[in-house]
Design an enzyme around this catalytic site. Sequence first.
Site, short mmCIF file in Angstrom:
data_model
loop_
_atom_site.label_atom_id
_atom_site.label_comp_id
_atom_site.label_asym_id
_atom_site.label_seq_id
_atom_site.Cartn_x
_atom_site.Cartn_y
_atom_site.Cartn_z
N THR A 121 0.91 10.71 2.03
CA THR A 121 1.83 11.45 1.37
C THR A 121 1.18 12.36 0.47
O THR A 121 0.81 12.24 -0.34
CB THR A 121 3.02 10.80 0.73
OG1 THR A 121 3.54 10.02 1.46
CG2 THR A 121 3.93 11.73 -0.22
N PHE A 150 7.27 7.54 7.44
CA PHE A 150 8.48 7.02 6.44
C PHE A 150 9.00 5.73 6.70
O PHE A 150 9.88 5.41 6.41
CB PHE A 150 9.76 7.90 7.32
CG PHE A 150 9.53 9.31 7.32
CD1 PHE A 150 9.89 9.93 5.92
CD2 PHE A 150 9.14 10.31 8.26
CE1 PHE A 150 9.89 11.53 5.97
CE2 PHE A 150 9.20 11.54 8.23
CZ PHE A 150 9.44 12.25 7.06
N LYS A 152 9.33 1.92 5.64
CA LYS A 152 9.57 1.01 4.44
C LYS A 152 8.92 -0.35 4.43
O LYS A 152 8.99 -1.01 5.14
CB LYS A 152 11.07 1.08 4.01
CG LYS A 152 11.86 0.59 5.19
CD LYS A 152 13.40 0.44 4.65
CE LYS A 152 14.21 -0.14 5.72
NZ LYS A 152 13.96 0.50 7.19
N ASN A 209 12.13 11.06 0.12
CA ASN A 209 11.92 9.99 -0.85
C ASN A 209 12.62 10.26 -1.93
O ASN A 209 13.17 9.72 -2.88
CB ASN A 209 10.47 9.91 -1.23
CG ASN A 209 9.95 8.77 -0.27
OD1 ASN A 209 10.79 8.12 0.57
ND2 ASN A 209 8.48 8.70 -0.70
N ALA A 253 23.19 -0.25 -7.37
CA ALA A 253 22.86 -0.55 -8.94
C ALA A 253 21.79 -1.52 -9.05
O ALA A 253 21.97 -2.45 -8.27
CB ALA A 253 23.82 -0.54 -9.80
N GLY A 254 20.64 -1.29 -10.01
CA GLY A 254 19.59 -2.37 -9.98
C GLY A 254 18.90 -2.23 -11.32
O GLY A 254 19.13 -1.56 -12.19
N CYS A 261 5.84 4.23 -3.80
CA CYS A 261 6.12 5.68 -3.10
C CYS A 261 7.06 6.20 -4.23
O CYS A 261 6.63 7.33 -4.51
CB CYS A 261 6.61 5.42 -1.81
SG CYS A 261 5.49 4.94 -0.77
N ARG A 329 3.15 -2.84 -6.96
CA ARG A 329 3.02 -1.51 -7.73
C ARG A 329 4.23 -1.05 -8.40
O ARG A 329 5.52 -0.77 -7.66
CB ARG A 329 2.52 -0.51 -6.65
CG ARG A 329 0.94 -0.87 -6.33
CD ARG A 329 0.30 0.05 -5.48
NE ARG A 329 0.81 -0.06 -4.00
CZ ARG A 329 0.25 0.36 -2.86
NH1 ARG A 329 -0.70 1.53 -2.97
NH2 ARG A 329 0.94 0.21 -1.85
P1 NAD Z 1 -2.91 1.54 0.26
O1 NAD Z 1 -3.32 1.53 -1.14
O2 NAD Z 1 -2.39 0.11 0.69
O3 NAD Z 1 -3.97 1.75 1.32
C1 NAD Z 1 -5.02 2.76 1.11
C2 NAD Z 1 -6.47 2.44 1.89
O4 NAD Z 1 -7.04 3.53 2.08
C3 NAD Z 1 -7.04 1.45 0.88
O5 NAD Z 1 -7.45 0.30 1.55
C4 NAD Z 1 -8.24 2.25 0.56
O6 NAD Z 1 -9.60 1.26 0.29
C5 NAD Z 1 -8.36 2.93 1.58
N1 NAD Z 1 -9.62 4.24 1.48
C6 NAD Z 1 -9.56 4.80 0.03
N2 NAD Z 1 -10.49 5.96 0.45
C7 NAD Z 1 -11.09 5.72 1.42
C8 NAD Z 1 -11.95 6.45 2.51
N3 NAD Z 1 -12.58 7.63 2.01
N4 NAD Z 1 -12.31 5.89 3.56
C9 NAD Z 1 -11.69 4.79 4.30
N5 NAD Z 1 -10.73 4.26 3.45
C10 NAD Z 1 -10.33 4.56 2.30
O7 NAD Z 1 -1.83 2.76 0.42
P2 NAD Z 1 -0.55 2.73 1.41
O8 NAD Z 1 0.47 1.98 0.68
O9 NAD Z 1 -0.86 2.41 2.74
O10 NAD Z 1 -0.26 4.47 1.05
C11 NAD Z 1 -1.31 5.45 1.72
C12 NAD Z 1 -0.52 6.65 2.09
O11 NAD Z 1 0.66 6.54 2.70
C13 NAD Z 1 0.00 7.17 0.45
O12 NAD Z 1 -0.48 8.28 0.54
C14 NAD Z 1 1.34 6.61 0.37
O13 NAD Z 1 1.88 7.60 -0.33
C15 NAD Z 1 1.80 7.21 2.18
N6 NAD Z 1 2.89 6.19 2.39
C16 NAD Z 1 3.04 4.88 1.91
C17 NAD Z 1 4.16 4.24 2.38
C18 NAD Z 1 4.29 2.64 1.74
O14 NAD Z 1 5.43 2.23 2.13
N7 NAD Z 1 3.22 2.06 1.12
C19 NAD Z 1 4.87 4.82 3.18
C20 NAD Z 1 4.85 5.90 3.65
C21 NAD Z 1 3.81 6.53 3.02
#
Ligand code: NAD
Length: 436
Positions: A121, A150, A152, A209, A253-254, A261, A329
């Site tokens: 994102t 997208f 969850k 979001n 509500a919660g 995110c 988180r």
């Molecule tokens: P996360 O922290 O679980 O995973 C990110 C990974 O990237 C980590 O393992 C980290 O070590 C790795 N990383 C960082 N720099 C790197 C590099 N240069 N080369 C290789 N690996 C590298 O994060 P996440 O929750 O998977 O979220 C990732 C992105 O997706 C974010 O932008 C988040 O906003 C978006 N997103 C997350 C969700 C969710 O539910 N978690 C849903 C939709 C979108």
Amino acid sequence: MKICVIGTGYVGLVAGAGFADMGNDVVCCDVDAQKIDGLKRGVMPIYEPGLDKLVTLNVTEGRLTFTTDVPHGVAGAEVILLAVGTPPGPDGSADLSFILKAAEQVGAALTGWSVVVTKSTVPVGTGDKIEAIIKKVAKHEFAVTSNPEFLKEGDAVADFMKPDRVVVGTDDKRAVETLRALYAPFTRTTDRMLVMDRRSAELTKYAANSMLATRISFMNDLANLCELLGADIELVRRGMGSDARIGPKFLFAGPGFGGSCFPKDLRAAISTGREVGYKLEVLDAVVAVNERQKQRLGEKIITHFGGDLSGKRIAVWGLAFKPGTDDIREAPALVLIDRLLTAGAIVSASDPVAIEAVRKQLGDRIKYDESHYECAQGADALALLTEWNEFRRPSFERLKSIMRHPVLFDGRNVWNPAELRAAGFTYYGIGRGKDV
Ligand code: NAD
């Protein structure tokens, strides 16, 4: 198709396993060597229902591999997904250092034409920055495409395998055709790919979001009003949610929203507005209501005990920011625990999967119990923060016999106040009429 995923976290691992499951040849890269070593040995770095099976199957069949070596992963890949974190910086704006670094590594490692897909994102305009960085170092043609995710947490595999829509932001025809082929197996019943310009695609993720978070804060705000007026937010929710124009989802509500995110994406959207001189007033209010809401349950507990929690034992059921995940988180439970400890309470906590993650953060400041009944043993009050199935209908008789005082704080409104009060409990919910 050969695919490389950069960043093997919640999004990268699910996407990598999902694409491999459709027959693609996928390499997942990460800078975290411990994570990659674990995955090579079959150790899942996160809890996500169904993910271990999907990963194991595709590893066994040779379609999914893991590496810390980006050039190895990128070599020959037609599609390269950027799925690294974009955490909030000190001023609330998204920290793009990880994704820009990853883009540079990918650019230098290209071995032929590729579509570089931003799954992380990212604020509007990040695609332009990624493109500029890759252009500086790449020896081959490429197209940078926005393709926000997208899914969850807690239901990530199912969401990834059956997406409501696939948003693709690019004006590059070859990139569109490549991604159409990649996603075709996921959207067989109806074509759910929405192709648009890159900036609109980037903004779509923040818009989605932001709307979901707005619904939650709206209901939390109304819940607080319900407590003053003697109305029940659960009845109001059903009454309004049955209007087809409103719909029943995301109206609970919660204790405030958390997770990796919503909080960060809202702050980033507000910051994006600020950068171009626009104040997103609705989102400012959504964040303010949420910050207040995260304190609400703690305030109720402190008020119940006359302002002093010294020596009081408070049990907390649920640590993950929502059921189905071990992600803590920005979890409301952590805000509550901090408040309780500051007020002098002795805290014990239980969660089906998130105990280890919390232990890493809080160490021995609280007690952890695998069994949620042991957690409630001798407690002066029990607070429910995450509505895991097993917490929804516990044996209240057993609870009453093991707690020192039968006082319940239902942060998710999953219990029946009338039934519990009749059974001799003191019950507090969120917006369920006047407390006690
Ligand atoms: P996360 O922290 O679980 O995973 C990110 C990974 O990237 C980590 O393992 C980290 O070590 C790795 N990383 C960082 N720099 C790197 C590099 N240069 N080369 C290789 N690996 C590298 O994060 P996440 O929750 O998977 O979220 C990732 C992105 O997706 C974010 O932008 C988040 O906003 C978006 N997103 C997350 C969700 C969710 O539910 N978690 C849903 C939709 C979108």
